[in-house]
Design an enzyme around this catalytic site. Structure first.
Site, PDB file in Angstrom:
ATOM      1  N   LYS A  43      41.373  26.196  50.930  1.00 38.16           N
ATOM      2  CA  LYS A  43      40.486  25.553  52.019  1.00 38.16           C
ATOM      3  C   LYS A  43      41.029  24.106  52.326  1.00 38.16           C
ATOM      4  CE  LYS A  43      37.837  23.792  47.978  1.00 38.16           C
ATOM      5  NZ  LYS A  43      36.564  23.734  47.137  1.00 38.16           N
ATOM      6  N   ARG A 139      23.954  23.220  44.083  1.00 39.51           N
ATOM      7  CA  ARG A 139      24.663  22.827  45.348  1.00 39.51           C
ATOM      8  C   ARG A 139      24.259  24.138  45.942  1.00 39.51           C
ATOM      9  NH1 ARG A 139      31.242  21.838  45.728  1.00 39.51           N
ATOM     10  NH2 ARG A 139      31.464  24.251  45.325  1.00 39.51           N
ATOM     11  N   HIS A 171      29.775  28.540  40.442  1.00 40.44           N
ATOM     12  CA  HIS A 171      30.561  27.398  40.416  1.00 40.44           C
ATOM     13  C   HIS A 171      30.187  26.361  39.121  1.00 40.44           C
ATOM     14  CE1 HIS A 171      34.258  25.142  42.103  1.00 40.44           C
ATOM     15  NE2 HIS A 171      33.228  24.216  42.261  1.00 40.44           N
ATOM     16  N   ARG A 227      39.692  31.013  40.431  1.00 39.36           N
ATOM     17  CA  ARG A 227      39.834  30.599  41.793  1.00 39.36           C
ATOM     18  C   ARG A 227      40.470  29.139  41.603  1.00 39.36           C
ATOM     19  NH1 ARG A 227      33.971  31.334  41.620  1.00 39.36           N
ATOM     20  NH2 ARG A 227      33.796  29.249  41.664  1.00 39.36           N
ATOM     21  N   TYR A 273      44.962  -8.378  56.936  1.00 45.82           N
ATOM     22  CA  TYR A 273      43.555  -8.845  57.310  1.00 45.82           C
ATOM     23  C   TYR A 273      42.713  -9.250  56.180  1.00 45.82           C
ATOM     24  CZ  TYR A 273      43.425  -5.567  61.495  1.00 45.82           C
ATOM     25  OH  TYR A 273      43.659  -5.240  62.708  1.00 45.82           O
ATOM     26  N   CYS A 320      45.744  -1.152  56.536  1.00 44.44           N
ATOM     27  CA  CYS A 320      45.134  -1.070  58.047  1.00 44.44           C
ATOM     28  C   CYS A 320      45.293   0.387  58.449  1.00 44.44           C
ATOM     29  CB  CYS A 320      46.130  -1.869  59.033  1.00 44.44           C
ATOM     30  SG  CYS A 320      46.441  -3.746  58.100  1.00 44.44           S
ATOM     31  N   MET A 321      44.851   0.510  59.795  1.00 43.17           N
ATOM     32  CA  MET A 321      44.656   1.770  60.387  1.00 43.17           C
ATOM     33  C   MET A 321      45.932   2.482  60.347  1.00 43.17           C
ATOM     34  SD  MET A 321      42.859   3.136  64.085  1.00 43.17           S
ATOM     35  CE  MET A 321      41.224   2.334  63.579  1.00 43.17           C
ATOM     36  N   ASP A 322      47.097   1.798  60.933  1.00 51.13           N
ATOM     37  CA  ASP A 322      48.299   2.043  61.081  1.00 51.13           C
ATOM     38  C   ASP A 322      49.535   1.669  60.346  1.00 51.13           C
ATOM     39  OD1 ASP A 322      46.983   3.139  63.558  1.00 51.13           O
ATOM     40  OD2 ASP A 322      47.298   1.189  64.057  1.00 51.13           O
TER      41      ASP A 322
HETATM   42  C1  LIG Z   1      37.283  24.072  45.805  1.00 53.06           C
HETATM   43  C2  LIG Z   1      36.549  25.311  45.122  1.00 53.06           C
HETATM   44  C3  LIG Z   1      37.314  25.800  43.840  1.00 53.06           C
HETATM   45  C4  LIG Z   1      38.544  25.449  43.662  1.00 53.06           C
HETATM   46  O1  LIG Z   1      38.128  24.245  42.714  1.00 53.06           O
HETATM   47  P1  LIG Z   1      39.613  23.430  41.914  1.00 53.06           P
HETATM   48  O2  LIG Z   1      38.700  22.379  41.118  1.00 53.06           O
HETATM   49  O3  LIG Z   1      40.226  22.775  43.007  1.00 53.06           O
HETATM   50  O4  LIG Z   1      40.390  24.626  41.219  1.00 53.06           O
HETATM   51  C5  LIG Z   1      36.744  27.052  43.234  1.00 53.06           C
HETATM   52  N1  LIG Z   1      35.609  27.530  43.753  1.00 53.06           N
HETATM   53  C6  LIG Z   1      34.939  26.979  44.698  1.00 53.06           C
HETATM   54  C7  LIG Z   1      33.573  27.627  45.060  1.00 53.06           C
HETATM   55  C8  LIG Z   1      35.135  25.860  45.397  1.00 53.06           C
HETATM   56  O5  LIG Z   1      34.346  25.350  46.427  1.00 53.06           O
END
Ligand SMILES: *Cc1c(COP(=O)(O)O)cnc(C)c1O
Length: 386
Positions: A43, A139, A171, A227, A273, A320-322
Site C-alpha cells: 500500500k 479502527r 489488525h 501481512r 529560516y 526548507c521546502m526545496d
Molecule cells: C499496513 C497494514 C499492514 C502492514 O503493517 P506493517 O506494520 O507495516 O507490517 C498489515 N495489515 C493491515 C490491515 C495494514 O493496514
C-alpha cells in the site's frame, strides 16, 4: 548496494531501491512464519518504494498474496501486470469496487454497509470477501452486535451465491509492544470471532491477524496468512523489537543527493529560516536540493544527520521546502559530492529510523512520505561489496 560514484542528474535527489534486499527481507519473514502464507503489503506505493516494481519482486520471492489499502492501488498492480491474489482492505464511501472485483481483487467488509456496497457494486464476477473484525484497535471492523449482523449477512449472501467469504481478519494495535496485554486480548477476541463465524457455518480458508511486528514476535497469531509491510522494507516495526540488523533485515531504500553548493562561513553565521542554527566557529556549509516538498520531515530541522564523504554531518537550521543546509565542519567537500540522507547503514550513514527518532515520528513515515521530485531507481543484483 554500492551506489554509483556520480549522484543523480535526473532529479534533485534519488531513492535507490535495492530489490535484492527486499527479497532477502521477505525470506527472513518467511522463516519467522514458515507455516503461513505471506502477504506482501504494498500500500501507499509500497511505503514509498514503488508498488509495481516491489510487487513484481515480492512475487519473485514467492509471496502468495499482495495487500493494499484501496481498490485503486490494487488496480495499479493489475495494470502493472500482476495477476496473483490481491486483497484491498479499505472500503471508502463511494469507492467504485466493480472494476477491482472484476479484476479478481479480493475486497474487505468491515460493516454491513460495506458488505452492501460489495453486493451492490455491479461487478460481473462474484465478489471474494474478507470480513474485518475489530478485536481491539477500534479502527475498522465490527465487534459485538454489529459483528453478528455482519456475519449473518455474509452467510446469507454466500448461501445465495452472491459472494464468497474467503477470509476473516483483524489488525493488532500494540504488536510493536510485544509485552502489551492488548495483544493477548486481541488474539482471544479474534479466536472468538472465528468461532462465532464457524457456528454460522462459515469457515473461510484464510484467517489473518499478524502485521510485521507480530510476524516477528508472536507465532500464535500467524494463523493462515501474515501481512508483512514495514519489515519487508528493512525497517524495524518499532524500537522495542530492535534495529533492522538485530532482526536480520536490510533497509531497502537509500535516499541520496549531491552537494549543490559548498562554502566557508565565519562564526556567528545564522543559517536558514529563523536563524535557528548559528555557526559556533568557522565552518563549511553544504547545500542540498531536497526539502519538505520532497517529503523530508521538517521536524528533522536541526536534529537529523546526513552522511558526506565518510562523515556524519548535521542538518543546520530549518528544513526548507526545496533545500537543506548541512554543517560540514572541516570535512573536505566539493559541489557534486554524494550526500546520503539515509540508507542501509553499511557505510555509516543514518538509517530511516534515525530520521524518525530525530523528528519524533516512526520510520514508516520517513520512507512513505517521500515523493514529489525524488527519482526512484532500482538496483537489483547489486548487493554491497563490503
Ligand atoms: C499496513 C497494514 C499492514 C502492514 O503493517 P506493517 O506494520 O507495516 O507490517 C498489515 N495489515 C493491515 C490491515 C495494514 O493496514
Amino acid at each position: 548496494m554500492t551506489p554509483p560514484a556520480t549522484p543523480p542528474s535526473a532529479g534533485p535527489a534519488e531513492a535507490l531501491v535495492d530489490l535484492d534486499a527486499y527479497r532477502a527481507n521477505l525470506a527472513v519473514l518467511r522463516e519467522a512464519a514458515p507455516t503461513a502464507l505471506q502477504m506482501a503489503v504494498v500500500k501507499a506505493d509500497a511505503y514509498g518504494h514503488g508498488s509495481v516494481e516491489v510487487a513484481a519482486s515480492a512475487r519473485d520471492a514467492g509471496a502468495e498474496w499482495l495487500g493494499v489499502a484501496t481498490v485503486e492501488e490494487a488496480r495499479t498492480l493489475r495494470r502493472g501486470g500482476d495477476t496473483g491474489p490481491v486483497l484491498a482492505w479499505l472500503s471508502p464511501a463511494g469507492a467504485d469496487l466493480a472494476p477491482a472485483i472484476d479484476a479478481d481483487v479480493d475486497v474487505a467488509a468491515g460493516s454491513v454497509a460495506q458488505l452492501d456496497a460489495v453486493l451492490g457494486s455491479g461487478a460481473a464476477k462474484r465478489p471474494r470477501v474478507h470480513l474485518k473484525v475489530d478485536t481491539g484497535m477500534a479502527r475498522g471492523g465490527v465487534r459485538g452486535a454489529e459483528l453478528t449482523a455482519l456475519f449473518e449477512a455474509a452467510r446469507d449472501a454466500q448461501r445465495a451465491g452472491r459472494l464468497e467469504v474467503v477470509g476473516v481478519f483483524s489488525h493488532l494495535a500494540c504488536a510493536d509492544e510485544p509485552a502489551s496485554p492488548v495483544n493477548a486480548a486481541q488474539e482471544h477476541a479474534f479466536a472468538d470471532a472465528v468461532t462465532e463465524l464457524a457456528a454460522l457455518g462459515v469457515e473461510p480458508e484464510l484467517r489473518h491477524l499478524a502485521n510485521s511486528a507480530a510476524t516477528l514476535t508472536r507465532p500464535s497469531v500467524h494463523h493462515d496468512l501474515v501481512r508483512v509491510g514495514i519489515a519487508s522494507y528493512g525497517l524495524s516495526p518499532g524500537p522495542l523489537l530492535g534495529t533492522p540488523a538485530d532482526l536480520g533485515l536490510t533497509p531497502v531504500m537509500t535516499l541520496r543527493t549531491a552537494l549543490a553548493l559548498v562554502r566557508r562561513v565565519p562564526p556567528g553565521t545564522g543559517v536558514s529560516y529563523g536563524h535557528t542554527y548559528v555557526t559556533k566557529r568557522e565552518t563549511t556549509l553544504g547545500l542540498i536540493p531536497v526539502g519538505y516538498g520532497d517529503g523530508l520531515l521538517r521536524a528533522a530541522s536541526n536534529t537529523a544527520s546526513a552522511w558526506v564523504n565518510g562523515q556524519t554531518v548535521a542538518i543546520a537550521g530549518r528544513v526548507c521546502m526545496d533545500q537543506v543546509v548541512l554543517d560540514l565542519g572541516d570535512t573536505p567537500a566539493r559541489r557534486g559530492d554524494e550526500v546520503v540522507l539515509f540508507g542501509p547503514g553499511d557505510r555509516g550513514e543514518p538509517l530511516a529510523e534515525d530520521w524518525a527518532q530525530a523528528a519524533g515520528t516512526i520510520g514508516y513515515e520517513v520512507v512513505t512520505r517521500l515523493g514529489g521530485r525524488i527519482v526512484r531507481r532500482y538496483a537489483a543484483g547489486s548487493r554491497p561489496a563490503q
